[in-house]
Design a protein around this motif. Structure first.
Motif, PDB file in Angstrom:
ATOM      1  N   SER A 199     -26.114  11.368  -2.189  1.00 39.67           N
ATOM      2  CA  SER A 199     -25.809   9.817  -2.798  1.00 39.67           C
ATOM      3  C   SER A 199     -24.916   9.819  -4.212  1.00 39.67           C
ATOM      4  O   SER A 199     -24.472   8.883  -4.326  1.00 39.67           O
ATOM      5  CB  SER A 199     -27.260   8.998  -3.164  1.00 39.67           C
ATOM      6  OG  SER A 199     -27.902   9.709  -4.242  1.00 39.67           O
ATOM      7  N   ARG A 231     -19.917   8.279  -2.145  1.00 40.34           N
ATOM      8  CA  ARG A 231     -20.172   6.864  -2.483  1.00 40.34           C
ATOM      9  C   ARG A 231     -19.209   6.160  -1.551  1.00 40.34           C
ATOM     10  O   ARG A 231     -18.030   6.511  -1.246  1.00 40.34           O
ATOM     11  CB  ARG A 231     -19.910   6.693  -3.873  1.00 40.34           C
ATOM     12  CG  ARG A 231     -20.757   7.334  -4.770  1.00 40.34           C
ATOM     13  CD  ARG A 231     -20.509   6.781  -6.192  1.00 40.34           C
ATOM     14  NE  ARG A 231     -21.457   7.599  -7.074  1.00 40.34           N
ATOM     15  CZ  ARG A 231     -22.528   6.982  -7.642  1.00 40.34           C
ATOM     16  NH1 ARG A 231     -23.097   5.875  -7.081  1.00 40.34           N
ATOM     17  NH2 ARG A 231     -23.462   7.739  -8.578  1.00 40.34           N
ATOM     18  N   ASP A 289     -19.709   0.594  -3.121  1.00 43.26           N
ATOM     19  CA  ASP A 289     -20.529   0.948  -4.313  1.00 43.26           C
ATOM     20  C   ASP A 289     -19.670   0.742  -5.591  1.00 43.26           C
ATOM     21  O   ASP A 289     -20.220   0.533  -6.650  1.00 43.26           O
ATOM     22  CB  ASP A 289     -20.919   2.230  -4.294  1.00 43.26           C
ATOM     23  CG  ASP A 289     -22.015   2.331  -2.979  1.00 43.26           C
ATOM     24  OD1 ASP A 289     -22.527   1.369  -2.587  1.00 43.26           O
ATOM     25  OD2 ASP A 289     -22.188   3.407  -2.679  1.00 43.26           O
ATOM     26  N   ASN A 290     -18.426   0.993  -5.608  1.00 40.85           N
ATOM     27  CA  ASN A 290     -17.513   1.042  -7.084  1.00 40.85           C
ATOM     28  C   ASN A 290     -17.160  -0.308  -7.156  1.00 40.85           C
ATOM     29  O   ASN A 290     -16.625  -0.483  -8.290  1.00 40.85           O
ATOM     30  CB  ASN A 290     -16.317   2.069  -6.674  1.00 40.85           C
ATOM     31  CG  ASN A 290     -16.859   3.575  -6.640  1.00 40.85           C
ATOM     32  OD1 ASN A 290     -17.853   3.765  -7.249  1.00 40.85           O
ATOM     33  ND2 ASN A 290     -16.162   4.323  -6.028  1.00 40.85           N
TER      34      ASN A 290
END
Length: 110
Positions: free
Chosen positions: A99, A103, A107-108
């Motif tokens: 995790s 990524r 997620d960013n």
């Protein structure tokens, strides 16, 4: 500051005996470390390699492919090790470390 014959002789002697440029500058007084290095260079005194501390490489424990290979600690320190928990199939890390390492682009976005 003038480089008198006496000061040059002292510089040469201390340089040959392994004193650092800083130590020579302090002994001579009124001169910087860089001035000592420059004068030694102009006098053609041999350069001295810096003392490099060489660390004996520590053996890295055998890592089984199916265990997490996430490094813990600083390589070369006595407490350096790998996580060692069960790895996610096809990945080198456990679920927790996957995790962190992997990524999704979503997620960013924020």
């Amino acid at each position: 500051m003038d480089w008198t014959d006496e000061r040059v002789t002292l510089l040469k002697g201390m340089w040959t005996n392994g004193y650092t440029a800083r130590q020579i500058a302090e002994k001579l007084g009124g001169v910087t470390r860089n001035a000592v290095i420059g004068k030694a260079h102009r006098l053609g005194l041999s350069s001295r390699p810096t003392q490099v501390k060489r660390h004996t490489p520590l053996p890295i424990p055998n890592v089984v492919e199916r265990h997490c290979q996430w490094p813990i600690g600083h390589p070369g320190s006595d407490d350096f090790h790998f996580c060692g928990k069960n790895a996610v199939p096809g990945k080198p890390y456990c679920e927790k470390h996957c995790s962190v390492a992997y990524r999704r682009k979503d997620d960013n976005a924020a």
